[in-house]
Design an enzyme around this catalytic site. Structure first.
Site, PDB file in Angstrom:
ATOM      1  N   ASP A  15       0.992   9.650  -5.263  1.00  0.00           N
ATOM      2  CA  ASP A  15       1.983  10.546  -4.685  1.00  0.00           C
ATOM      3  C   ASP A  15       1.824  10.610  -3.165  1.00  0.00           C
ATOM      4  OD1 ASP A  15       3.983  12.724  -5.314  1.00  0.00           O
ATOM      5  OD2 ASP A  15       2.530  13.902  -4.182  1.00  0.00           O
ATOM      6  N   GLU A  46     -13.592  -2.715 -10.250  1.00  0.00           N
ATOM      7  CA  GLU A  46     -14.792  -2.657 -11.097  1.00  0.00           C
ATOM      8  C   GLU A  46     -14.413  -2.658 -12.571  1.00  0.00           C
ATOM      9  OE1 GLU A  46     -17.255   0.720 -10.161  1.00  0.00           O
ATOM     10  OE2 GLU A  46     -17.093   0.266  -8.021  1.00  0.00           O
TER      11      GLU A  46
HETATM   12  C1  NOJ Z   1       6.618  13.302  -4.374  1.00  0.00           C
HETATM   13  C2  NOJ Z   1       6.871  13.746  -5.774  1.00  0.00           C
HETATM   14  O1  NOJ Z   1       7.568  12.740  -6.451  1.00  0.00           O
HETATM   15  C3  NOJ Z   1       7.646  15.038  -5.682  1.00  0.00           C
HETATM   16  O2  NOJ Z   1       8.116  15.451  -6.914  1.00  0.00           O
HETATM   17  C4  NOJ Z   1       6.753  16.083  -5.051  1.00  0.00           C
HETATM   18  O3  NOJ Z   1       7.500  17.264  -4.844  1.00  0.00           O
HETATM   19  C5  NOJ Z   1       6.200  15.614  -3.719  1.00  0.00           C
HETATM   20  N1  NOJ Z   1       5.756  14.247  -3.746  1.00  0.00           N
HETATM   21  C6  NOJ Z   1       5.047  16.471  -3.288  1.00  0.00           C
HETATM   22  O4  NOJ Z   1       3.927  16.223  -4.084  1.00  0.00           O
END
Ligand code: NOJ
Length: 584
Positions: A223, A278
């Site tokens: 993310d 790994e």
């Molecule tokens: C991207 C994620 O896909 C989204 O849903 C989220 O709100 C933001 N990152 C923050 O983590």
């Protein structure tokens, strides 16, 4: 199928052991809270997913990507993580997780977990400790705390905006009750950003990656992969300066933004890669990095995460020249790094593509946190559809039937491309965005932080319909956590299974054929003499033709093994794709 393109089928065991399984995988995204609810509390859970493994197997996907399932107050749908090495008790237990992983693996399906390294939640033990500890303490050093500006520190350290609206800084109250320092949060204030210069933070994430890898997780979706490295040295630039230095809306091209896409972030991924390697097969990773296309390759390098999302098709209108340009450029870019490309039309952050393509402009952009808003009471209705408004765009009307026809055509094209195809739960049912969510039931922080401007992402996160009736269309035994519209009944799994021409059966067929037809990651364009028709060939005589125009188009010789809609007198109608396999 007696065509020249058919490959010898591989067993599940062969596919599971293949270190390159990810290169051309069909990955199905599950948003756990909205997939299947096994205990009737209105929230989808891990046991619910396990119960649906036969459905996933039948669908024909290669991997499941699970959006966050960690303990969370859901300030941002689970992307606010309280504890990275646990399962949210609302969703189940670690034992449930192990059972689910085992069931998926037994079905020949890989498991990809979402990792959220840029920020934790404000309920994370470390953040609580930071608030309870004094300024300058080691506990504060795990996050990004700064003194405020102004005489008494009453002004934020910089004028930057957060992604969800409002300032990127939040002021705290010190343990002695006085107004205190500010902490940085690129997203909601419940999502404090980690300090990635701190070795303790780095160590802890290595531990998390190992924890899940040891539990059988095959790969990770990272993310905000472009957000962790930060340079907050003084003087911090003003947001107007940053806007002036940005390359359009695509971000910076030189890595000089104070918190997006800085080069140092790749040092972190180099360390992660060592850990991934790994394992046997090595764990995979895909970056969610909204960066300028010239900088995407760094995330996808084999020394780094290995793969990166490309959101170009997702942001494009349904238009042949745009699709061709995007595909060509991304295949070249992937080749340069040795990664394979990724493709995606829908996910939990954007308006579903069956809606985008039903808008008059043919795909009006609805990305990031923008979403469609129901204005059905004030606008004429189309078919079983509604009047619609895209946040920030003029009122437009949705053509439900056209949206789905184009969505299916686009999906069939995508499934024929070399690289990984990412599918979002519910698109295989032909679901469109749900707009009938009353404000009082909305959950997305972008709705609350931008009153009257953004409607948020709840419309693509409504729990799935499994049956045509029941209190939540078979999602659970009671009401679902987001309201489901009446029209869901017609889209339920039970209404589509075994029904020829249904979107579900179309996805199943295309996915099955895809795994049989896939070979080398080569693609060759065939000139059609019609700028609205795209035609490409894959090795072994597998041809894909998509008609973006209005006139029916003659298909090349061979067997039409699947089409996104019925052919008309043997011709490919408007807004339709077909796969043709040359006869042996
Ligand atoms: C991207 C994620 O896909 C989204 O849903 C989220 O709100 C933001 N990152 C923050 O983590």
């Amino acid at each position: 199928m007696s065509t020249s393109a058919t490959q010898a089928p591989r067993t599940d065991a062969e596919r599971m052991a293949d270190p390159n399984w990810w290169r051309q995988a069909a990955v199905y995204q599950i948003y756990p809270r909205s997939f299947a609810d096994s205990n009737g509390d209105g929230i989808g859970d891990i046991q619910g997913i396990t119960a649906k493994v036969p459905y996933l197997k039948e669908l024909g996907i290669d991997a499941v990507w699970l959006s966050p399932f960690y303990p969370s107050a859901l300030a941002d749908g689970g992307y606010d993580v309280d504890d990275y090495r646990n399962v949210d008790p609302k969703l189940g237990t670690l034992e449930d997780f192990d059972e689910m992983a085992a069931a998926l693996h037994a079905a020949g399906i890989k498991l990809v977990a979402d990792i959220v390294p840029n920020h934790s939640s404000d309920r994370h033990e470390w953040f609580k400790e930071a608030l309870a500890s004094p300024k300058g303490s080691a506990a504060r050093e795990r996050y990004i705390f700064r003194d405020g500006k102004g005489e008494n520190g009453e002004l934020p350290p910089s004028d930057w905006d957060s992604v969800f609206g409002g300032p990127v800084w939040e002021r705290i109250t010190e343990p002695d009750g006085t107004p205190g320092q500010w902490y940085m949060h690129i997203f909601a204030k419940e999502q404090p950003d980690f300090n990635w210069d701190n070795p303790e933070v780095r160590e802890d994430f290595l531990k998390t990656l190992r924890f899940w890898s040891d539990r059988g997780v095959d790969g990770f979706r990272i993310d905000v992969a472009h957000g962790m490295a930060k340079d907050l040295s003084e003087p911090m630039p003003m947001k107007a300066d940053l806007a002036a230095r940005a390359h359009g809306t695509d971000g910076f091209v030189d890595g000089s933004h104070p918190f997006w896409d800085r080069d140092e972030v790749h040092e972190v991924y180099a360390e992660w890669r060592k850990l991934f390697n790994e394992y046997n097969p090595p764990r995979t990773a895909v970056a969610e990095a909204w960066v300028h296309e010239s900088r995407r390759a760094r995330y996808a390098s084999p020394e780094g995460l290995g793969q990166a999302f490309n959101f170009d098709l997702l942001q494009a209108d349904f238009d042949a020249p745009s699709f061709r340009k995007i595909i060509t450029e991304n295949l070249i870019a992937a080749k340069e790094t040795g990664a394979s490309s990724t493709w995606v039309f829908s996910n939990h952050d954007v308006v579903r593509h069956a809606t985008r393509y039903g808008l008059p402009k043919g795909g009006s952009v609805a990305q990031g946190t923008n979403a469609a808003q129901d204005i059905s009471s004030t606008k004429p209705k189309g078919q079983d559809g509604k009047g619609w408004l895209l946040a920030g765009a003029p009122a437009e009307e949705l053509d439900v039937e056209l949206g789905l026809r184009r969505a299916r055509a686009a999906t069939l094209l995508m499934l024929a491309l070399p690289g990984s195809a990412y599918l979002y739960q519910g698109e295989e049912l032909g679901l469109r965005e749900v707009t009938e969510i009353p404000d009082s039931e909305r959950q997305d922080p972008s709705f609350f932080r931008n009153p009257g401007v953004e409607i948020g992402r709840d419309g693509c996160r409504v729990p799935l319909p499994w049956t045509a009736d029941g209190p939540s269309f078979g999602f659970g035994q009671d009401r679902a956590h987001l309201p489901q519209p009446e029209w869901f009944a017609r889209y339920a799994v039970s209404e589509q299974e075994g029904v020829e021409g249904s979107t579900l059966e179309f996805y199943r067929r295309a996915l099955r054929l895809r795994s049989e037809l896939q070979a080398d990651e080569e693609l060759e364009w065939v000139e059609t003499g019609n700028q609205d028709v795209l035609h490409f060939s894959r090795p072994g005589g597998w041809d894909t033709v998509t008609n973006f125009g209005t006139e029916p188009f003659e298909l090349p010789a061979g067997t039409v093994v699947v089409s996104s809609g019925p052919l008309e007198d043997g011709l490919l109608p408007a807004d339709t794709s077909a796969w043709v396999v040359r006869d042996a």
